[in-house]
Design an enzyme around this catalytic site. Structure first.
Site, PDB file in Angstrom:
ATOM      1  N   GLY A  54      37.006  39.203  39.389  1.00 27.95           N
ATOM      2  CA  GLY A  54      37.134  39.704  38.025  1.00 27.95           C
ATOM      3  C   GLY A  54      37.674  41.110  38.103  1.00 27.95           C
ATOM      4  O   GLY A  54      38.611  41.364  38.851  1.00 27.95           O
ATOM      5  N   GLU A  55      37.060  42.012  37.413  1.00 27.37           N
ATOM      6  CA  GLU A  55      37.460  43.423  37.497  1.00 27.37           C
ATOM      7  C   GLU A  55      36.207  44.212  37.858  1.00 27.37           C
ATOM      8  O   GLU A  55      35.242  44.227  37.095  1.00 27.37           O
ATOM      9  CB  GLU A  55      38.047  43.848  36.138  1.00 27.37           C
ATOM     10  N   SER A  56      36.231  44.843  39.034  1.00 25.57           N
ATOM     11  CA  SER A  56      34.998  45.480  39.512  1.00 25.57           C
ATOM     12  C   SER A  56      34.537  46.618  38.614  1.00 25.57           C
ATOM     13  O   SER A  56      33.331  46.865  38.494  1.00 25.57           O
ATOM     14  CB  SER A  56      35.181  45.960  40.953  1.00 25.57           C
ATOM     15  N   CYS A  86      36.537  38.708  46.098  1.00 25.96           N
ATOM     16  CA  CYS A  86      37.470  39.631  45.447  1.00 25.96           C
ATOM     17  C   CYS A  86      36.723  40.806  44.807  1.00 25.96           C
ATOM     18  O   CYS A  86      36.197  41.646  45.536  1.00 25.96           O
ATOM     19  CB  CYS A  86      38.363  38.873  44.473  1.00 25.96           C
ATOM     20  N   ARG A 114      41.003  48.873  46.819  1.00 26.02           N
ATOM     21  CA  ARG A 114      41.286  47.990  45.680  1.00 26.02           C
ATOM     22  C   ARG A 114      42.787  47.789  45.536  1.00 26.02           C
ATOM     23  O   ARG A 114      43.565  48.679  45.855  1.00 26.02           O
ATOM     24  CB  ARG A 114      40.724  48.586  44.386  1.00 26.02           C
ATOM     25  N   ILE A 143      44.445  37.532  44.346  1.00 26.98           N
ATOM     26  CA  ILE A 143      44.820  37.993  43.000  1.00 26.98           C
ATOM     27  C   ILE A 143      44.438  39.472  42.874  1.00 26.98           C
ATOM     28  O   ILE A 143      43.250  39.796  42.841  1.00 26.98           O
ATOM     29  CB  ILE A 143      44.109  37.163  41.912  1.00 26.98           C
ATOM     30  N   ARG A 144      45.426  40.340  42.866  1.00 30.89           N
ATOM     31  CA  ARG A 144      45.181  41.795  42.857  1.00 30.89           C
ATOM     32  C   ARG A 144      44.045  42.123  43.824  1.00 30.89           C
ATOM     33  O   ARG A 144      43.069  42.785  43.496  1.00 30.89           O
ATOM     34  CB  ARG A 144      44.872  42.294  41.439  1.00 30.89           C
ATOM     35  N   HIS A 179      40.074  33.992  46.845  1.00 30.29           N
ATOM     36  CA  HIS A 179      39.287  33.169  45.916  1.00 30.29           C
ATOM     37  C   HIS A 179      39.091  31.744  46.444  1.00 30.29           C
ATOM     38  O   HIS A 179      39.804  30.834  46.002  1.00 30.29           O
ATOM     39  CB  HIS A 179      39.992  33.109  44.553  1.00 30.29           C
ATOM     40  N   GLU A 181      36.922  29.687  45.693  1.00 31.24           N
ATOM     41  CA  GLU A 181      36.458  28.782  44.621  1.00 31.24           C
ATOM     42  C   GLU A 181      37.622  28.168  43.850  1.00 31.24           C
ATOM     43  O   GLU A 181      37.433  27.210  43.109  1.00 31.24           O
ATOM     44  CB  GLU A 181      35.511  29.547  43.667  1.00 31.24           C
TER      45      GLU A 181
END
Ligand code: GLN
Length: 212
Positions: A54-56, A86, A114, A143-144, A179, A181
């Site tokens: 997600g976004e940390s 991630c 990051r 992803i990023r 990822h 998952e």
């Protein structure tokens, strides 16, 4: 706890954001029971925890305000097995390379960078040789994604990409910059859940010895 319960450990999935249902499906496939963790009370009775991507910074903000971050940190410090993917890997780091003070959980002796593969590279896929898993390689979806920039002696690097560590473990704590998952390769989830099973069984043995 019965032996059958130990075989089906209870794994929480932090449900602040990210690919929650994909992690639940992967965990169920390898025989775990799952529940969603939205507040501190949801941690009760869990044998392990998955922290999705997600976004940390969002994680830190939302979970910091609700007190969930402190509650998770207390359980991780107490030895609860965790698997961070991630942004989840970032949350479990002890620091962020290149500055940027943001709330973290910590628990792994790693410093991460990051968006390390370049902001312009939004996402990519790569085959990864993961040492604890063996052949065939795992397909990593990045992803990023962050990478691990520094790690302490207790940390075992499990996989590299382009000369940078992208997966690691420290006993029952596992982190991946990609990822797992989002593919149907369950080997990393299985590695995690097997570690949880061992921890649950050892704990059970401890308490049996303790009660004699
Ligand atoms: N770039 C995100 C961060 O720094 C992580 C991206 C992800 O989890 N897919 O938090």
């Amino acid at each position: 706890m019965t032996a059958a319960d130990a075989m089906r450990p209870r794994i929480g999935v932090l449900a602040v954001q990210g690919a929650v249902s994909e992690h639940e499906a992967a965990l169920a496939d390898v025989g775990a029971r799952t529940s969603r963790v939205r507040d501190a009370a949801d941690l009760e009775g869990l044998d392990g925890l998955v922290i999705p991507g997600g976004e940390s910074t969002t994680f830190g903000l939302v979970a910091g305000e609700s007190g969930l971050l402190d509650a998770v940190r207390a359980r991780v410090d107490g030895g609860m097995p965790v698997f961070g993917t991630c942004a989840g890997m970032i949350m479990l780091a002890r620091g962020i390379a290149g500055g940027g003070a943001q709330p973290l959980i910590g628990g792994m002796d790693i410093v991460v960078r990051r968006n390390a593969f370049g902001r312009q590279v939004h996402s990519f896929e790569a085959d990864l040789e993961v040492s604890a898993i063996g052949q065939p390689p795992m397909r990593g979806i990045f992803i990023r994604a962050p990478w691990i920039e520094e790690s302490g002696p207790s940390v075992e690097i499990l996989a590299d990409h382009g000369g940078h560590p992208v997966a690691a473990r420290d006993a029952t704590r596992i982190v991946a910059a990609f990822h797992p998952e989002l593919t149907d390769d369950r080997r990393l989830h299985r590695l995690f859940v097997d570690g949880v099973r061992e921890a649950v069984t050892e704990h059970k043995e401890d308490s049996v010895v303790g009660s004699q």
